[in-house]
Write an enzyme that holds these catalytic residues in place. Structure first.
Site, short mmCIF file in Angstrom:
data_model
loop_
_atom_site.label_atom_id
_atom_site.label_comp_id
_atom_site.label_asym_id
_atom_site.label_seq_id
_atom_site.Cartn_x
_atom_site.Cartn_y
_atom_site.Cartn_z
CB THR A 1 -0.93 -0.03 1.24
OG1 THR A 1 -1.80 -1.15 1.09
CG2 THR A 1 -1.75 1.23 1.38
CB SER B 1 2.73 -7.75 1.43
OG SER B 1 1.64 -7.71 2.29
CB THR C 1 0.82 -3.68 6.45
OG1 THR C 1 -0.48 -3.65 5.85
CG2 THR C 1 1.45 -2.31 6.41
CG ASP C 2 -2.25 -7.58 3.76
OD1 ASP C 2 -2.57 -6.73 4.60
OD2 ASP C 2 -2.89 -7.76 2.70
N1 ASP Z 1 -2.83 -5.39 1.21
C1 ASP Z 1 -1.73 -4.49 1.35
C2 ASP Z 1 -0.42 -5.26 1.22
O1 ASP Z 1 -0.03 -5.92 2.14
C3 ASP Z 1 -1.78 -3.85 2.66
C4 ASP Z 1 -0.65 -2.89 2.92
O2 ASP Z 1 0.31 -2.78 2.26
O3 ASP Z 1 -0.78 -2.21 3.92
O4 ASP Z 1 0.22 -5.16 0.22
#
Ligand code: ASP
Length: 323
Positions: free
Chosen positions: A14, A56, A89-90
């Site tokens: 993200t 991610s 973050t995932d």
């Molecule tokens: N779905 C996103 C990912 O992990 C969430 C993020 O980056 O915060 O790529």
């Protein structure tokens, strides 16, 4: 004092995405972090790499291994003082923990990300990136293992986990808390982490599944795992480390086939232990050869088991890794 040189690795997530008119968040053209990263050079000089740009959930352990090799290469060839990785973050905690287990370097390695994409109101990406850079240039970050810096907090890779689907304070270390904070003027550490052993690894070929236990569970999923050629399994067990009695025969089959079974608790806090003596209780499972993990969550225990199986299939070696 002269500026330090950091390796900045962008991997996607993200933090590198934007929101369109329909509200859909996705990668769009050039990574915005490559375009505008104001003030970053006030803190350090950089080598910048973007080996892949992925959400991610698309990151695999092979990508993690690639990151490890890139960091080692820059350390050996350019003498970098630290590295910062931007990541979705995932699965951020998984990449951070993989690097923590496999990098034999004392320089600061700091992973960061964002909960809001680059053009959303309250976007946290650039702020988190600058915080991560500040942490990576801090002398005190040296020798603390791989760190995760978001939302003004510094966490260890081993303890941190994503706890909220959307809140910017999602990264927490249940039971332990952050080991430091980032303020406007300073990077302050208040704990020194206990470091785990490091494992040499050059390739990953073992498959490890995670299965979550539930009331009334039986043995079918465990029996299927051996047929599907899994090399190991992590069970997110109930409470302090117990399973429904119907699972015991399936687990016994896996152990007889020399497929390691590692147990973590599905509880958010606490450590699985062999306390209960009833059918399916921790005592029975431990006697059968189930390995009780040392407080890792399921996704981190999985990476540790994958790394362990790449070194040895000796059950004693594997069990010792989780002590
Ligand atoms: N779905 C996103 C990912 O992990 C969430 C993020 O980056 O915060 O790529």
């Amino acid at each position: 004092m002269s500026k330090k040189t950091l390796l900045l690795i962008h991997t996607g997530g993200t933090i590198s995405m934007s929101e369109d008119e329909s509200g859909s968040v996705k990668p769009e053209g050039e990574n915005p972090l490559m375009r505008h990263t104001p003030n970053l050079n006030d803190y350090a000089d950089f080598f910048v790499e973007a080996p892949f740009t992925l959400p991610s959930p698309h990151i695999t352990p092979d990508h993690m291994l690639e990151l490890k090799k890139i960091i080692e290469k820059y350390y050996l060839e350019k003498g970098i003082h630290g590295a910062v990785i931007t990541h979705g973050t995932d699965t951020l905690e998984e990449t951070a923990y993989f690097l923590d287990l496999t990098l034999r370097l004392s320089i600061p390695i700091v992973v960061t990300g964002a909960m809001r994409s680059s053009n959303e109101i309250g976007a946290d990406g650039l702020y988190n990136l600058i915080s991560a850079v500040r942490v990576a240039t801090s002398d005190e970050a040296f020798g603390k293992g791989v760190l995760v810096a978001l939302n003004d907090e510094i966490h260890t890779a081993v303890n941190v986990t994503k706890t909220h689907a959307s809140n910017v304070s999602t990264f927490q270390s249940p039971q332990y808390g952050p080991i430091g904070i980032v303020t406007k003027n300073a990077v302050l550490f208040h704990h020194t982490p206990k470091l785990d052993l490091k494992y040499s690894i050059s390739e990953l070929s073992k498959n490890v599944a995670i299965i979550k236990a539930y009331a009334g569970m039986d043995s079918r999923l465990f029996s299927a795992l051996a047929d599907l050629n899994f090399d190991g399994v992590i069970i997110e067990a109930l409470g302090q480390g117990n399973l429904p009695p119907g699972t015991v025969s399936g687990i016994q089959d896996l152990i007889e086939k020399n497929i390691p079974v590692v147990l973590v608790s599905r509880c958010f806090n606490g450590i699985a232990q062999d306390v209960y003596g009833y059918e399916g209780g921790g005592r029975q499972l431990k006697k059968m050869g189930v390995i009780f993990s040392n407080g890792l969550n399921g996704q981190k225990a999985r990476l540790k088991l994958m790394i362990g199986l790449a070194q040895s299939d000796d059950p004693e070696y594997i069990a010792a890794m989780f002590k």
